[in-house]
Design an enzyme around this catalytic site. Structure first.
Site, mmCIF file in Angstrom:
data_model
loop_
_atom_site.group_PDB
_atom_site.id
_atom_site.type_symbol
_atom_site.label_atom_id
_atom_site.label_comp_id
_atom_site.label_asym_id
_atom_site.label_seq_id
_atom_site.Cartn_x
_atom_site.Cartn_y
_atom_site.Cartn_z
ATOM 1 N N LYS A 137 -8.470 -4.321 -5.823
ATOM 2 C CA LYS A 137 -9.028 -3.796 -7.076
ATOM 3 C C LYS A 137 -8.911 -4.860 -8.161
ATOM 4 O O LYS A 137 -7.842 -5.445 -8.355
ATOM 5 C CB LYS A 137 -8.228 -2.559 -7.522
ATOM 6 C CG LYS A 137 -8.999 -1.264 -7.541
ATOM 7 C CD LYS A 137 -8.151 -0.163 -8.171
ATOM 8 C CE LYS A 137 -8.848 1.171 -8.096
ATOM 9 N NZ LYS A 137 -8.054 2.250 -8.733
HETATM 10 O O1 G3P Z 1 -8.476 5.869 -10.067
HETATM 11 C C1 G3P Z 1 -8.337 5.858 -11.461
HETATM 12 C C2 G3P Z 1 -7.532 7.031 -11.893
HETATM 13 O O2 G3P Z 1 -6.250 6.977 -11.321
HETATM 14 C C3 G3P Z 1 -7.433 7.140 -13.394
HETATM 15 O O3 G3P Z 1 -7.333 8.484 -13.670
HETATM 16 O O4 G3P Z 1 -6.827 10.497 -15.020
HETATM 17 O O5 G3P Z 1 -5.642 8.298 -15.490
HETATM 18 O O6 G3P Z 1 -8.062 8.561 -16.055
HETATM 19 P P1 G3P Z 1 -6.934 8.986 -15.133
#
Ligand code: G3P
Length: 219
Positions: free
Chosen positions: A83
């Site tokens: 990534k």
């Molecule tokens: O894969 C990206 C994810 O983990 C981010 O999620 O909820 O932190 O925006 P969030």
């Protein structure tokens, strides 16, 4: 649509594997930090129980170091997808890693312009963060629609991997639009099963069945 599980928690992944719904895993530095365990060991352990792509993110921000970190992460297991963030150095790293045959997931995507660049850089996956766009009052799903249309127009091979998913509606909307992958927190996967009428209907079936005094298996 492929389901990736968005977690670095090996127990959560192990519990989901028997469902057949674990086509891959995505992690990021925050998810790794949450586990409090060694990053390399965590990634290797996840890769040993998941057949599909497992995203492991670089933390350097300059091209030279990102490339070095990306090659190291890719060496941990054959199904690692490196990534990289959607920055100039991140896309340079994407291009170089892809030329080496290494899977790359370009993350922290928040615009169609960024997604276009990632596809042109040869990304294996693009990760638009729908939840975080919703958080600032934008419609994350509009971005997914734009990316899917753009990528179809030019037959880009980059797969749209919808990330920052917070609700089951995000999953359904992504599938209706035609995204290739959704990466789901474990709790969202479990929410997909739920419907009150299923619970109500099953209870009614079992209550009626109990009245018969019968059992399915011969005594
Ligand atoms: O894969 C990206 C994810 O983990 C981010 O999620 O909820 O932190 O925006 P969030």
């Amino acid at each position: 649509m492929k389901f990736f599980v968005d977690t670095a928690n090996i127990e959560d992944i192990e519990k989901l594997i028997p469902t057949g719904f674990v086509d891959g895993v995505t992690t990021n530095p925050s998810l790794i930090a949450k586990q409090g365990a060694d990053m390399a060991e965590t990634i290797k352990n996840i890769c040993s129980i998941v057949n599909g792509p497992v995203s492991a993110e670089v933390t350097a921000t300059d091209f030279t170091k990102m490339l070095e970190e990306g090659e190291y992460l890719a060496s941990l297991a054959k199904n690692v997808a490196v990534k990289v963030p959607l920055t100039i150095d991140g896309l340079k790293t994407c291009k170089s890693l892809r030329e080496k045959g290494i899977m790359v997931n370009v993350t922290l995507c928040f615009s169609a312009a960024q997604a276009l660049l990632a596809a042109k850089a040869g990304a294996s996956f693009i990760s638009p963060f729908v939840g975080r766009l919703d958080d600032i009052g934008e419609k994350g799903m509009d971005l997914i629609e734009d990316i899917v249309i753009m990528y179809e127009n030019y037959a880009f091979e980059t797969e749209v991997l919808v990330a920052s998913i917070r609700t089951k509606q995000h999953v359904i909307d992504s599938a209706v639009i035609g995204a290739h992958v959704a990466t789901l927190p474990p709790k969202v996967i479990y929410e997909l099963y739920d419907h009150s009428l299923t619970d109500k209907g099953l209870k009614a079936f079992l209550d009626d069945w109990a009245k018969t005094g019968q059992s399915i298996l011969p005594k």
